[in-house]
Structures are given as C-alpha cells and as structure tokens.
Scaffold this motif. Structure first.
Motif, short mmCIF file in Angstrom:
data_model
loop_
_atom_site.label_atom_id
_atom_site.label_comp_id
_atom_site.label_asym_id
_atom_site.label_seq_id
_atom_site.Cartn_x
_atom_site.Cartn_y
_atom_site.Cartn_z
N TYR A 12 -63.69 -82.67 -9.46
CA TYR A 12 -63.25 -83.90 -10.12
C TYR A 12 -64.15 -84.26 -11.29
O TYR A 12 -65.29 -83.82 -11.39
CB TYR A 12 -63.21 -85.06 -9.12
CG TYR A 12 -64.54 -85.35 -8.45
CD1 TYR A 12 -65.52 -86.09 -9.08
CD2 TYR A 12 -64.80 -84.87 -7.17
CE1 TYR A 12 -66.74 -86.36 -8.46
CE2 TYR A 12 -66.01 -85.12 -6.54
CZ TYR A 12 -66.97 -85.87 -7.20
OH TYR A 12 -68.17 -86.13 -6.60
N ASP A 13 -63.58 -85.07 -12.16
CA ASP A 13 -64.31 -85.67 -13.27
C ASP A 13 -63.88 -87.13 -13.29
O ASP A 13 -62.77 -87.46 -13.71
CB ASP A 13 -63.96 -84.97 -14.58
CG ASP A 13 -64.78 -85.48 -15.75
OD1 ASP A 13 -65.76 -86.22 -15.53
OD2 ASP A 13 -64.43 -85.15 -16.90
N ILE A 14 -64.73 -88.01 -12.77
CA ILE A 14 -64.41 -89.43 -12.60
C ILE A 14 -65.39 -90.23 -13.45
O ILE A 14 -66.60 -90.07 -13.34
CB ILE A 14 -64.53 -89.86 -11.12
CG1 ILE A 14 -63.71 -88.92 -10.23
CG2 ILE A 14 -64.13 -91.31 -10.94
CD1 ILE A 14 -62.24 -88.92 -10.46
N SER A 15 -64.86 -91.15 -14.25
CA SER A 15 -65.70 -91.89 -15.19
C SER A 15 -66.46 -93.06 -14.56
O SER A 15 -67.54 -93.41 -15.02
CB SER A 15 -64.85 -92.40 -16.36
OG SER A 15 -63.80 -93.22 -15.87
N CYS A 16 -65.93 -93.64 -13.51
CA CYS A 16 -66.53 -94.83 -12.90
C CYS A 16 -67.40 -94.44 -11.70
O CYS A 16 -66.94 -93.76 -10.78
CB CYS A 16 -65.42 -95.77 -12.46
SG CYS A 16 -65.95 -97.16 -11.45
N ASN A 17 -68.65 -94.90 -11.69
CA ASN A 17 -69.57 -94.55 -10.60
C ASN A 17 -69.04 -94.97 -9.24
O ASN A 17 -69.14 -94.22 -8.26
CB ASN A 17 -70.94 -95.19 -10.82
CG ASN A 17 -71.70 -94.54 -11.94
OD1 ASN A 17 -71.46 -93.40 -12.28
ND2 ASN A 17 -72.62 -95.29 -12.54
N LYS A 18 -68.48 -96.16 -9.12
CA LYS A 18 -67.99 -96.67 -7.84
C LYS A 18 -66.85 -95.79 -7.30
O LYS A 18 -66.86 -95.40 -6.14
CB LYS A 18 -67.52 -98.12 -7.99
CG LYS A 18 -67.07 -98.74 -6.70
CD LYS A 18 -66.69 -100.20 -6.91
CE LYS A 18 -66.22 -100.83 -5.62
NZ LYS A 18 -65.85 -102.24 -5.81
N ARG A 19 -65.89 -95.47 -8.15
CA ARG A 19 -64.76 -94.63 -7.71
C ARG A 19 -65.23 -93.20 -7.45
O ARG A 19 -64.77 -92.55 -6.52
CB ARG A 19 -63.65 -94.65 -8.76
CG ARG A 19 -62.92 -95.99 -8.77
CD ARG A 19 -61.74 -96.03 -9.71
NE ARG A 19 -62.19 -96.14 -11.09
CZ ARG A 19 -62.03 -95.19 -12.01
NH1 ARG A 19 -61.42 -94.06 -11.71
NH2 ARG A 19 -62.47 -95.36 -13.25
#
Length: 96
Positions: A12-19
């Motif tokens: 994955y490549d997720i921009s938001c730390n929480k998500r």
C-alpha cells in the motif's frame, strides 16, 4: 500448492498516518510484514476478498492498495536476499 491458499502480496501507499496505521494493524492480523508497506500471506480467494473489503474504507484520494497472487512458478523463482524473512510456506511456520 493448494489453489485455495495461494501466496498473496499486499502493498500500500497511504498518505495519512492514521489511516496507514489502521491498515497496517489489519494486515498484521492476517499477514507477515516483509517490508514497511509490503505484506505476504496465504489466503483463499474468499478470505482475501474479505480482507481487501475491510481495508478499502480507509483508502482516500491518491491512496492505493495493490494485491498480487503468486502462482507455483512464481514461487519457485522467488529469491530473498539480505535480512528479509523467508517466503511463507504452506505449512504455516518457519524454522529459523
């Protein structure tokens, strides 16, 4: 190798730390982390679909989740070098 339990690679490549942390926790319950955002597991098609469905609500905007299924030929050509953990075997455990 049983067709119902094939090697799956999820990254994955997720921009938001929480998500990103939430997705990582969900994946850690079902897969082995082999790199920061890359996981390996053996799942049936149904189990994989349920896992991906549980992750999808956390994807927004430019985020991405990729799932690769590795067949027997691909597994025979898999090569892990350096400090990487070995590819998951069908037996479900590793001897180290």
């Amino acid at each position: 190798m049983s067709r119902s339990s094939r090697l799956r690679i999820l990254c994955y490549d997720i921009s938001c730390n929480k998500r990103r942390r939430k997705i990582a926790r969900l994946l850690e319950d079902k897969a082995s982390r082999v790199q920061f955002s890359v996981f390996e597991t053996r799942l049936s098609d149904g189990a994989l679909a349920r896992l991906v469905d549980s992750l999808e609500p956390f994807l927004e905007g430019p985020d991405s989740l990729r799932v690769y299924t590795i067949g027997q030929t691909g597994e025979r050509h898999c090569d892990v070098r350096g400090a990487g953990i070995p590819v998951e075997t069908e037996t479900g455990y590793w001897l180290m």
